[in-house]
Design a protein around this motif. Structure first.
Motif, PDB file in Angstrom:
ATOM      1  N   ALA A  49       7.075 -13.322  -2.838  1.00  0.00           N
ATOM      2  CA  ALA A  49       6.358 -12.187  -3.415  1.00  0.00           C
ATOM      3  C   ALA A  49       6.586 -10.927  -2.584  1.00  0.00           C
ATOM      4  CB  ALA A  49       4.867 -12.504  -3.515  1.00  0.00           C
ATOM      5  N   HIS A  50       6.647 -11.074  -1.272  1.00  0.00           N
ATOM      6  CA  HIS A  50       6.917  -9.936  -0.394  1.00  0.00           C
ATOM      7  C   HIS A  50       8.312  -9.369  -0.668  1.00  0.00           C
ATOM      8  CE1 HIS A  50       7.221  -7.502   3.250  1.00  0.00           C
ATOM      9  NE2 HIS A  50       8.335  -8.141   3.549  1.00  0.00           N
ATOM     10  N   LEU A  67      -0.276   5.081   3.536  1.00  0.00           N
ATOM     11  CA  LEU A  67      -1.394   6.006   3.750  1.00  0.00           C
ATOM     12  C   LEU A  67      -2.698   5.406   3.237  1.00  0.00           C
ATOM     13  CD1 LEU A  67       0.271   9.407   2.770  1.00  0.00           C
ATOM     14  CD2 LEU A  67      -0.474   8.707   5.061  1.00  0.00           C
ATOM     15  N   GLY A  68      -2.631   4.745   2.079  1.00  0.00           N
ATOM     16  CA  GLY A  68      -3.827   4.116   1.521  1.00  0.00           C
ATOM     17  C   GLY A  68      -4.364   2.999   2.394  1.00  0.00           C
ATOM     18  N   ALA A  69      -3.472   2.379   3.175  1.00  0.00           N
ATOM     19  CA  ALA A  69      -3.876   1.315   4.096  1.00  0.00           C
ATOM     20  C   ALA A  69      -4.182   1.861   5.485  1.00  0.00           C
ATOM     21  CB  ALA A  69      -2.782   0.260   4.189  1.00  0.00           C
ATOM     22  N   ASP A  74      -0.098  -4.534   8.071  1.00  0.00           N
ATOM     23  CA  ASP A  74      -0.473  -5.856   7.577  1.00  0.00           C
ATOM     24  C   ASP A  74      -1.228  -5.726   6.257  1.00  0.00           C
ATOM     25  OD1 ASP A  74       0.690  -7.181   9.702  1.00  0.00           O
ATOM     26  OD2 ASP A  74      -1.157  -7.263  10.882  1.00  0.00           O
ATOM     27  N   LYS A  75      -2.137  -4.767   6.187  1.00  0.00           N
ATOM     28  CA  LYS A  75      -2.889  -4.538   4.950  1.00  0.00           C
ATOM     29  C   LYS A  75      -1.957  -4.054   3.836  1.00  0.00           C
ATOM     30  CE  LYS A  75      -7.004  -2.745   5.160  1.00  0.00           C
ATOM     31  NZ  LYS A  75      -8.131  -1.778   5.333  1.00  0.00           N
ATOM     32  N   ARG A  79      -1.365  -6.151   0.357  1.00  0.00           N
ATOM     33  CA  ARG A  79      -1.667  -5.571  -0.959  1.00  0.00           C
ATOM     34  C   ARG A  79      -0.460  -5.644  -1.877  1.00  0.00           C
ATOM     35  NH1 ARG A  79      -4.950  -0.024   0.725  1.00  0.00           N
ATOM     36  NH2 ARG A  79      -7.008  -0.986   1.051  1.00  0.00           N
ATOM     37  N   ARG A  80       0.708  -5.306  -1.372  1.00  0.00           N
ATOM     38  CA  ARG A  80       1.904  -5.313  -2.210  1.00  0.00           C
ATOM     39  C   ARG A  80       2.314  -6.744  -2.557  1.00  0.00           C
ATOM     40  NH1 ARG A  80       0.106  -1.245  -1.864  1.00  0.00           N
ATOM     41  NH2 ARG A  80      -0.646  -2.075  -3.841  1.00  0.00           N
TER      42      ARG A  80
END
Length: 217
Positions: A49-50, A67-69, A74-75, A79-80
């Protein structure tokens, strides 16, 4: 002097390596999809998936995500990964197959994204005992890239003061105590996979092993 591989040539190599990995994945049982990979805490399915996420996110989407993380990579990766993981392994594989020929990337460092495919493919294959190896030509391009800078992985720092010599191809880099082995073993060690130090030999191996910090490229 070495031949310079064009960006199109590097993408062709990445596409071939994605296709080879997809062929291997098609033979896995559901239990194998849940096997822990060599990439941190990620399972085989999470690594796939990554890879799908990496082939779907361009520079501006990547920047927005980071920026959102709040620059917590890691976050960002988690999320992706969740965005591109399927409801089951079959769907995860289908999504990966859909990006085999993608040339989307977060930067223009094409050798790094070829490395992403090669390293993560071995993160999957080695724990599962799958015999397929990436092409020496493709792996050599990644090894040269990793040995020349710290980008995505601290390859240059890991081999500082060491001489790396491939036993199966033309890759050579650095000066100092020698570390020798296959091109893929040298590449995986530079990428922060300590398991591959067992495949290397030479007086520089202990130094390299001590420097390796596992990476999630």
């Amino acid at each position: 002097m070495t031949d310079v591989v064009s960006r199109n040539g590097l993408w062709a190599m990445a596409h071939a390596e994605r296709a080879s990995l997809a062929d291997d994945l098609a033979e896995l049982s559901n239990e194998q999809w849940s096997t822990q990979s060599l990439c941190g805490e990620w399972t085989v399915e999470e690594v796939v998936a990554h890879l799908t996420a990496a082939a779907n996110i361009g520079r501006f989407r990547w920047l927005r995500s980071v920026l959102g993380a709040r620059f917590d990579f890691d976050k960002h990766n988690a999320r992706r990964l969740a965005e591109h993981r399927g409801a089951d392994p079959a769907e995860t594989l289908a999504r990966f197959r859909a990006v085999i020929t993608s040339t989307t990337a977060a930067s223009g460092h094409t050798a790094a994204w070829l490395g992403e495919v090669i390293v993560h493919a071995q993160d999957i294959r080695r724990p599962l005992g799958l015999p397929r190896q990436p092409s020496i030509a493709a792996t050599t391009e990644v090894a040269r890239f990793y040995a020349s800078r710290n980008f995505t992985v601290p390859g240059l720092s890991n081999i500082e003061g060491l001489r790396l010599e491939a036993t199966d191809g033309p890759f050579r880099a650095g000066t100092g105590p020698t570390v020798s082995g296959t091109t893929i073993a040298l590449t995986m060690a530079m990428a922060g996979r300590p398991d591959y130090c067992a495949d290397l030999s030479g007086p520089g191996v202990p130094t390299l092993r001590d420097r390796i910090v596992p990476q999630a490229v």
